[in-house]
Motif scaffolding. Structure first.
Motif, short mmCIF file in Angstrom:
data_model
loop_
_atom_site.label_atom_id
_atom_site.label_comp_id
_atom_site.label_asym_id
_atom_site.label_seq_id
_atom_site.Cartn_x
_atom_site.Cartn_y
_atom_site.Cartn_z
N VAL A 124 0.96 -0.97 0.05
CA VAL A 124 -0.05 -0.11 0.09
C VAL A 124 0.97 1.25 0.05
N CYS A 125 0.76 1.87 -1.15
CA CYS A 125 1.61 3.16 -1.27
C CYS A 125 0.77 4.52 -0.55
N ASP A 126 1.53 5.34 0.06
CA ASP A 126 0.80 6.40 0.88
C ASP A 126 0.55 7.71 0.04
N ASP A 127 0.56 7.56 -1.38
CA ASP A 127 0.29 8.54 -2.37
C ASP A 127 -0.81 8.02 -3.28
N GLU A 128 -1.35 8.90 -4.01
CA GLU A 128 -2.35 8.08 -5.07
C GLU A 128 -1.39 7.86 -6.44
N LEU A 129 -1.46 6.67 -6.74
CA LEU A 129 -0.53 6.20 -7.97
C LEU A 129 -1.20 6.39 -9.48
N SER A 130 -0.32 6.77 -10.38
CA SER A 130 -0.93 6.96 -11.57
C SER A 130 -0.92 5.46 -12.29
N PRO A 131 -1.71 5.37 -13.29
CA PRO A 131 -1.96 4.02 -13.97
C PRO A 131 -0.40 3.40 -14.23
N ALA A 132 0.38 4.13 -15.04
CA ALA A 132 1.87 3.64 -15.10
C ALA A 132 2.57 3.31 -13.94
N GLN A 133 2.40 4.01 -12.80
CA GLN A 133 3.13 3.58 -11.63
C GLN A 133 2.52 2.24 -11.07
N LEU A 134 1.24 2.05 -11.17
CA LEU A 134 0.65 0.87 -10.76
C LEU A 134 1.06 -0.09 -11.50
N ARG A 135 0.96 -0.01 -12.97
CA ARG A 135 1.59 -1.19 -13.77
C ARG A 135 2.84 -1.69 -13.75
N ASN A 136 3.71 -0.71 -13.61
CA ASN A 136 5.20 -1.10 -13.43
C ASN A 136 5.56 -1.56 -12.17
N MET A 137 4.97 -1.11 -11.10
CA MET A 137 5.22 -1.79 -9.72
C MET A 137 4.77 -3.10 -9.57
N GLU A 138 3.44 -3.44 -10.44
CA GLU A 138 3.03 -4.87 -10.22
C GLU A 138 3.92 -5.73 -11.14
N ASP A 139 4.61 -5.12 -12.29
CA ASP A 139 5.34 -5.94 -13.01
C ASP A 139 6.83 -6.38 -12.48
N ILE A 140 7.19 -5.29 -11.38
CA ILE A 140 8.41 -5.38 -10.99
C ILE A 140 8.45 -6.45 -9.46
N LEU A 141 7.17 -6.02 -8.79
CA LEU A 141 7.13 -6.66 -7.38
C LEU A 141 6.35 -8.18 -7.41
N LYS A 142 5.63 -8.31 -8.44
CA LYS A 142 4.84 -9.53 -8.72
C LYS A 142 3.88 -9.77 -7.39
N THR A 143 3.44 -8.47 -7.27
CA THR A 143 2.13 -8.59 -5.97
C THR A 143 1.27 -7.52 -6.19
N THR A 144 0.15 -7.71 -5.50
CA THR A 144 -0.98 -6.44 -5.67
C THR A 144 -0.44 -5.07 -5.06
N ILE A 145 -0.83 -4.19 -5.72
CA ILE A 145 -0.40 -2.85 -5.36
C ILE A 145 -1.77 -2.09 -5.45
N MET A 146 -1.57 -1.26 -4.00
CA MET A 146 -2.78 -0.54 -3.72
C MET A 146 -2.39 0.82 -3.37
N ASP A 147 -3.03 1.76 -3.33
CA ASP A 147 -2.67 3.28 -2.89
C ASP A 147 -3.60 3.70 -1.84
N ARG A 148 -3.41 4.73 -1.24
CA ARG A 148 -3.98 5.31 -0.20
C ARG A 148 -5.60 5.49 -0.46
N THR A 149 -5.63 6.17 -1.79
CA THR A 149 -7.09 6.20 -2.30
C THR A 149 -7.82 4.97 -2.14
N LEU A 150 -7.32 4.08 -2.66
CA LEU A 150 -8.09 2.76 -2.79
C LEU A 150 -8.72 2.24 -1.69
#
Length: 431
Positions: free
Chosen positions: A80-106
């Motif tokens: 869970v990231c403490d800031d609202e992620l952009s679509p690109a940040q969300l996609r790239n982090m999922e590709d690298i970390l191979k896990t579910t990525i959420m942000d504060r907004t979600l």
């Protein structure tokens, strides 16, 4: 009998510190409370110092490698990231970390979905969720196919998770139409209340500051009041009567929070309109919270964004009972007399017309607060001293019902009264 319990999601909290480390730590503390309210459990925290957030991956490459190791060691289910992620940040982090990525907004949206109970509240939450997802269809990918059961999946249901862009936009249009109809009914209700001539005060404040507890204390309403973030979402309006007999309408509103998603402000704008039509604002502050000053700033900034800047304000520093307990805990051992030796905190608000220190839980200071509300109402009212003939005794009843009757004397010529009335009633009394 077999009982089942939903598996708690194990989550790692992540933030980028571009300023003071103290603020980043406190923001992560609040995010941990949000995750706990949403039903997750925090198993790790990571802070990166950077001049600015990485536009493509939120974190730098070194911290991403460190995060991969943390995921393995803690067996975390997601980030869970403490800031609202952009679509690109969300996609790239999922590709690298191979896990579910959420942000504060979600996470905040998920809590709102969990706590929404009325038809209007559910519409507002679903509308905010769909707007959030519509902007991130490219980035969500795997999480769009998740079945319900985890943080970020509550609300409209599976159909939303499987929907394509066209369906989501069609659904948004339908929800907007439904919300307009709800708002129309709210406007009718508001017009009926304005016709009652009773003054109105709106309670606002940071989430979990004790707004609903104070609301219950002043009105006896019995609305839900729990020690958690966003315990109540749906607004409530009740009649409050002071010891002097003055009646007024009191409204309880949804709590504010730092980095409140813009879509939620837009979705709940109709609910927060109650504040715009109020005669005064009662700003409730958790006096025991170390981030009290930041919370006050967030509330005023949100009110400014809503265009509410011209109302008289009473600031209420609540939870003074918790402050007293904290003071007692730091009392040096062996000290027999005097106050606890700890830094003296000044409870003031230069933007407020009046300030009170209370405990809504045990009632301390509430009587003084009621007198302060009455004093501010009087400043907005008109003083009346008049003799009414007996055939116009109904005019006196208007003062009793909508104002404050100070003196009433029956004479040979009529009823001599002194009191305060709303300015809009002045003409009716002298007709």
């Amino acid at each position: 009998m077999i009982t089942t319990k939903q598996k708690e999601e194990r989550l790692i909290l992540v933030t980028v510190c571009t300023g003071q480390m103290e603020f980043a730590e406190r923001s992560l503390d609040e995010l941990e409370d949000l995750v706990d309210t949403a039903g997750g459990v925090t198993v790790g925290r990571l802070i990166q110092n950077r001049e600015q957030i990485h536009p493509g991956t939120y974190l730098g490459s070194g911290k991403l490698d460190e995060l991969i190791e943390m995921i393995y060691q803690t067996r975390a289910d997601g980030i869970v990231c403490d800031d609202e992620l952009s679509p690109a940040q969300l996609r790239n982090m999922e590709d690298i970390l191979k896990t579910t990525i959420m942000d504060r907004t979600l996470v905040i949206l998920d809590i709102f979905a969990k706590h929404a109970t009325t038809h209007e509240g559910k519409i507002q939450v679903e509308l905010a969720q769909l707007k959030y997802r519509a902007a991130r269809l490219v980035g969500l990918r795997a999480s769009l196919s998740r079945l319900g059961g985890g943080i970020g999946t509550r609300g409209p249901g599976e159909k939303k998770l499987e929907a394509d862009r066209r369906y989501i936009h069609e659904r948004i249009s339908v929800l907007k139409a439904e919300l307009r109809e709800v708002v129309r009914h709210r406007e009718i209700t508001r017009q009926k209340r304005s016709g009652s001539m009773l003054p109105m005060a709106a309670i606002v404040g940071y989430t979990n500051a004790g707004k609903s507890t104070l609301f219950n204390r002043l009105t006896g309403a019995g609305v839900l009041a729990e020690d958690q973030l966003f315990a109540t979402l749906d607004p409530a309006v009740r009649v409050m009567e002071t010891e002097e007999g003055q009646k007024l309408l009191l409204s309880d509103t949804v709590g504010f929070i730092n980095k409140l998603p813009h879509n939620l402000i837009e979705a709940f704008r109709s609910t927060l309109e109650e504040t715009r039509y109020a005669d005064m604002i009662i700003h409730v502050v958790d006096a025991s919270d170390p981030q009290m000053d930041l919370h006050m700033y967030v509330v005023y900034d949100t009110l400014r964004e809503l265009g509410i800047t011209d109302k008289p304000v009473i600031t209420v520093f609540n939870k003074m009972d918790a402050v007293r307990r904290a003071q007692q805990e730091v009392r040096p051992s062996g000290e027999a007399f005097g106050e606890p030796e700890m830094p003296v905190r000044i409870y003031r608000d230069s933007r407020a017309d009046a300030v009170f220190r209370i405990s809504a839980a045990d009632g301390q200071g509430v009587s003084e607060l009621e007198k302060g509300i009455l004093k501010l109402l009087r400043a907005q009212s008109v003083f009346v001293e008049k003799l009414f003939p007996y055939e116009k005794a109904g005019k006196v009843q208007l003062i009793r019902q909508y104002g404050q009757l100070l003196e009433e004397e029956y004479t040979e010529d009529g009823i001599q009264v002194k009191g305060y009335i709303p300015s809009q009633l002045f003409g009716q009394l002298y007709e």
